[in-house]
Design an enzyme around this catalytic site. Structure first.
Site, short mmCIF file in Angstrom:
data_model
loop_
_atom_site.label_atom_id
_atom_site.label_comp_id
_atom_site.label_asym_id
_atom_site.label_seq_id
_atom_site.Cartn_x
_atom_site.Cartn_y
_atom_site.Cartn_z
N TYR A 163 -2.04 -0.37 11.00
CA TYR A 163 -2.13 -1.07 9.71
C TYR A 163 -0.93 -0.73 8.83
O TYR A 163 -0.23 -1.62 8.31
CB TYR A 163 -3.44 -0.71 8.99
CG TYR A 163 -3.41 -1.04 7.51
CD1 TYR A 163 -3.42 -2.36 7.07
CD2 TYR A 163 -3.35 -0.01 6.55
CE1 TYR A 163 -3.38 -2.66 5.70
CE2 TYR A 163 -3.31 -0.31 5.19
CZ TYR A 163 -3.32 -1.63 4.77
OH TYR A 163 -3.26 -1.92 3.43
N THR A 189 0.81 -1.21 0.00
CA THR A 189 0.00 0.00 0.00
C THR A 189 0.84 1.26 0.00
O THR A 189 2.00 1.26 0.45
CB THR A 189 -0.90 -0.02 1.26
OG1 THR A 189 -1.53 1.24 1.40
CG2 THR A 189 -0.09 -0.28 2.52
N ASP A 190 0.23 2.37 -0.44
CA ASP A 190 0.92 3.67 -0.37
C ASP A 190 0.99 4.20 1.06
O ASP A 190 1.71 5.16 1.34
CB ASP A 190 0.24 4.70 -1.29
CG ASP A 190 -1.23 4.95 -0.95
OD1 ASP A 190 -1.75 4.33 -0.01
OD2 ASP A 190 -1.85 5.79 -1.64
N GLU A 191 0.21 3.60 1.97
CA GLU A 191 0.17 4.14 3.34
C GLU A 191 1.51 3.99 4.06
O GLU A 191 1.74 4.64 5.09
CB GLU A 191 -0.92 3.44 4.16
CG GLU A 191 -2.28 3.64 3.56
CD GLU A 191 -3.43 3.53 4.55
OE1 GLU A 191 -3.17 3.45 5.76
OE2 GLU A 191 -4.57 3.53 4.10
P1 NAD Z 1 -9.53 -7.45 2.21
O1 NAD Z 1 -9.53 -7.15 3.67
O2 NAD Z 1 -10.75 -7.18 1.41
O3 NAD Z 1 -9.16 -8.99 1.96
C1 NAD Z 1 -8.15 -9.64 2.66
C2 NAD Z 1 -8.32 -11.15 2.43
O4 NAD Z 1 -7.25 -11.81 3.12
C3 NAD Z 1 -9.62 -11.72 2.99
O5 NAD Z 1 -10.22 -12.58 2.05
C4 NAD Z 1 -9.18 -12.49 4.22
O6 NAD Z 1 -10.03 -13.60 4.52
C5 NAD Z 1 -7.78 -12.93 3.82
N1 NAD Z 1 -6.91 -13.21 4.95
C6 NAD Z 1 -6.73 -12.45 6.07
N2 NAD Z 1 -5.88 -13.06 6.90
C7 NAD Z 1 -5.47 -14.21 6.29
C8 NAD Z 1 -4.57 -15.24 6.63
N3 NAD Z 1 -3.91 -15.25 7.79
N4 NAD Z 1 -4.39 -16.25 5.75
C9 NAD Z 1 -5.07 -16.29 4.58
N5 NAD Z 1 -5.94 -15.33 4.21
C10 NAD Z 1 -6.14 -14.31 5.06
O7 NAD Z 1 -8.28 -6.66 1.64
P2 NAD Z 1 -8.10 -5.96 0.21
O8 NAD Z 1 -8.64 -4.60 0.28
O9 NAD Z 1 -8.55 -6.89 -0.82
O10 NAD Z 1 -6.50 -5.83 0.18
C11 NAD Z 1 -5.70 -6.87 -0.38
C12 NAD Z 1 -4.24 -6.48 -0.26
O11 NAD Z 1 -4.02 -5.26 -0.96
C13 NAD Z 1 -3.80 -6.22 1.18
O12 NAD Z 1 -2.49 -6.71 1.32
C14 NAD Z 1 -3.81 -4.70 1.31
O13 NAD Z 1 -2.87 -4.26 2.24
C15 NAD Z 1 -3.44 -4.29 -0.10
N6 NAD Z 1 -3.95 -2.98 -0.56
C16 NAD Z 1 -5.28 -2.67 -0.42
C17 NAD Z 1 -5.74 -1.45 -0.93
C18 NAD Z 1 -7.19 -1.06 -0.84
O14 NAD Z 1 -7.54 0.09 -1.15
N7 NAD Z 1 -8.10 -1.96 -0.45
C19 NAD Z 1 -4.85 -0.57 -1.54
C20 NAD Z 1 -3.49 -0.93 -1.64
C21 NAD Z 1 -3.07 -2.15 -1.16
O1 DAU Z 2 -4.21 3.94 0.48
C1 DAU Z 2 -4.40 2.55 0.39
C2 DAU Z 2 -5.23 2.08 1.55
O2 DAU Z 2 -6.55 2.54 1.31
C3 DAU Z 2 -5.22 0.56 1.72
O3 DAU Z 2 -3.92 0.15 2.03
C4 DAU Z 2 -6.17 0.14 2.84
O4 DAU Z 2 -6.23 -1.27 2.92
C5 DAU Z 2 -7.55 0.67 2.51
O5 DAU Z 2 -8.43 0.37 3.56
C6 DAU Z 2 -7.50 2.18 2.29
O6 DAU Z 2 -7.24 2.89 3.52
P1 DAU Z 2 -8.03 4.23 3.92
O7 DAU Z 2 -7.97 4.39 5.38
O8 DAU Z 2 -7.60 5.38 3.09
O9 DAU Z 2 -9.51 3.80 3.42
P2 DAU Z 2 -10.96 4.00 4.07
O10 DAU Z 2 -11.95 3.60 3.01
O11 DAU Z 2 -11.08 3.40 5.42
O12 DAU Z 2 -11.04 5.58 4.22
C7 DAU Z 2 -10.88 6.45 3.10
C8 DAU Z 2 -10.94 7.88 3.63
O13 DAU Z 2 -12.28 8.15 4.09
C9 DAU Z 2 -10.04 8.12 4.83
O14 DAU Z 2 -9.53 9.43 4.76
C10 DAU Z 2 -10.97 7.98 6.03
C11 DAU Z 2 -12.29 8.48 5.49
N1 DAU Z 2 -13.53 7.86 6.07
C12 DAU Z 2 -13.59 6.49 6.10
C13 DAU Z 2 -14.70 5.87 6.62
C14 DAU Z 2 -14.78 4.36 6.69
C15 DAU Z 2 -14.56 8.65 6.49
O15 DAU Z 2 -14.50 9.91 6.42
N2 DAU Z 2 -15.68 8.04 7.00
C16 DAU Z 2 -15.78 6.68 7.09
O16 DAU Z 2 -16.82 6.19 7.60
#
Ligand code: NAD
Ligand code: DAU
Length: 356
Positions: A159, A133-135
């Site tokens: 996280y 992630t970019d975080e």
């Molecule tokens: P998600 O939470 O939707 O899915 C995570 C999956 O991993 C789930 O299916 C869960 O059951 C599985 N999991 C959790 N623990 C496990 C374990 N111990 N063994 C096997 N499986 C397990 O997450 P996502 O949003 O699909 O993110 C996927 C990846 O991409 C993560 O590594 C996250 O950090 C990264 N990522 C997410 C975002 C985003 O915006 N969602 C952006 C950048 C990177």
């Molecule tokens: O940047 C990549 C990341 O983006 C991934 O690595 C994470 O897995 C993914 O969850 C996401 O993180 P964020 O914290 O940015 O996503 P989230 O959807 O939780 O929140 C997006 C923005 O909206 C953030 O600034 C918090 C805000 N927010 C979120 C929720 C859930 C609100 O204002 N209200 C809300 O109820």
């Protein structure tokens, strides 16, 4: 074949569906422990597809991972599995340490043992692709340039810190052991099958159920949004052409303030599914207490992957968000399936902590 971890989650699920939509695609072993974020309904269309082998289990289970690697002999591991929600990491960081750090360590060790015993040709072709992630880069001021791969790591949430730690482990396994790894650092994804605890699906879900649309703080935090299918295509490209030991930032050049994202969703819903009473969904917007340690701005400089690997996103934010809203409107059964008792417990715990 390839081994995907976390393939029942949002991005992993989209990846597996996209991969297998190609008639000539290699088989996928999908290892997922099915936490609250993993959902087999996402993979329902693959039920009769022999190219998809689902295994319920954890990346932390060395015996299981070793057995799968030896039995199926994948040519690559694509590592999506993680605890991924920042707010949950604030309430309870332990699972994030366990899955994202210890789990990744275990996977790396299993991969190293497997890879080091492969025949030379297979050894050379093998890849461990770590999805991150970019975080990990922390937060940006409004005028600062977007994150490049060379930015220092400055994670601010449990996280982000756990993902940063996992990136460091992956890097070390390359430099110390020569494991052929590549890491991708992507910005915020949105699209079909995202669990409605994240901003965009939560707002769509709450809007349709006449609930408040909670905006943390002043709503001026900026995220860089990418349609999930574009992320999946980027990962495929990195798998094919990425250079070993490198990291690639992935993003859509789509910086938006949270309040603008929510207003856009409300305006689109107003036109696609207007409320019976003639009011706008925007009237449900409610400002609530901010997230602790809330990063102000993320922005990805995607020039490296664009130049080196010729990848570019296909969707604009406007086309991607329309597809997403339409998907949620036509997949209410999927949403009902995931918004069960434990989901309701989470929403009530989270948003009472964020009381106005
Ligand atoms: P998600 O939470 O939707 O899915 C995570 C999956 O991993 C789930 O299916 C869960 O059951 C599985 N999991 C959790 N623990 C496990 C374990 N111990 N063994 C096997 N499986 C397990 O997450 P996502 O949003 O699909 O993110 C996927 C990846 O991409 C993560 O590594 C996250 O950090 C990264 N990522 C997410 C975002 C985003 O915006 N969602 C952006 C950048 C990177
Ligand atoms: O940047 C990549 C990341 O983006 C991934 O690595 C994470 O897995 C993914 O969850 C996401 O993180 P964020 O914290 O940015 O996503 P989230 O959807 O939780 O929140 C997006 C923005 O909206 C953030 O600034 C918090 C805000 N927010 C979120 C929720 C859930 C609100 O204002 N209200 C809300 O109820």
């Amino acid at each position: 074949m390839i081994l995907v971890t976390g393939g029942a989650g949002f991005i992993g699920g989209n990846f597996v569906l996209g991969w297998l939509s190609n008639a000539n695609a290699e088989e996928v072993i999908n290892l997922d422990s099915l936490t609250y974020a993993g959902n087999l309904e996402t993979l329902a269309s693959l039920q009769n597809d022999d190219r998809h082998i689902f295994v319920k289990g954890s990346i932390g289970d060395a015996e299981l991972v070793t057995r799968l690697l030896n039995q199926y002999q994948p040519r690559a591991i694509l590592h999506f599995a993680a605890e991924s929600h920042v707010d949950r990491s604030i309430h309870g960081p332990a699972d994030f340490i366990q899955t994202n750090i210890v789990g990744t360590f275990n996977l790396l060790e299993c991969a190293r043992n497997y890879w080091s015993n492969l025949a030379p040709e297979k050894k050379q072709a093998f890849r461990f692709l770590h999805v991150s992630t970019d975080e990990v880069y922390g937060t940006l001021e409004s005028k600062e340039p977007a994150f490049k791969e060379t930015n220092p790591y400055e994670p601010n949430s449990p996280y982000a810190a756990s993902k940063a730690a996992s990136d460091h482990l992956v890097r070390a396994w390359f430099h110390t052991y020569g494991l052929p790894v590549i890491t991708t650092n992507c910005s915020n994804n949105y699209g079909p099958y995202q669990f409605p605890e994240k901003l965009i699906p939560l707002v769509i879900h709450h809007a349709l159920h006449n609930k408040e649309l909670p905006i943390y703080g002043d709503g001026q935090q900026v995220r860089d949004w990418l349609f999930v299918e574009d992320h999946c295509l980027a990962i495929q490209r990195v798998l094919e052409k990425g250079r070993l030991g490198e990291t690639y930032n992935i993003g859509g050049w789509n910086e938006k303030a949270n309040i603008d994202v929510v207003k856009t969703i409300c305006a689109m819903l107003d036109s696609i599914q207007p409320k019976g009473n003639g009011k706008s969904y925007a009237e449900q917007i409610t400002f609530v207490k901010d997230r602790p340690g809330h990063d102000r701005r993320y922005a990805i400089d995607a020039s490296k992957i664009e130049k080196e690997l010729a990848w570019k996103p296909l969707e604009t934010f406007e086309s991607g968000i329309r597809k997403t809203i339409e998907w949620y409107l036509t997949h209410q059964q999927w949403v009902s399936g995931v918004t069960s008792g434990s989901y309701r417990d989470w929403v009530s715990k989270q948003y009472s902590a964020h009381g106005k």
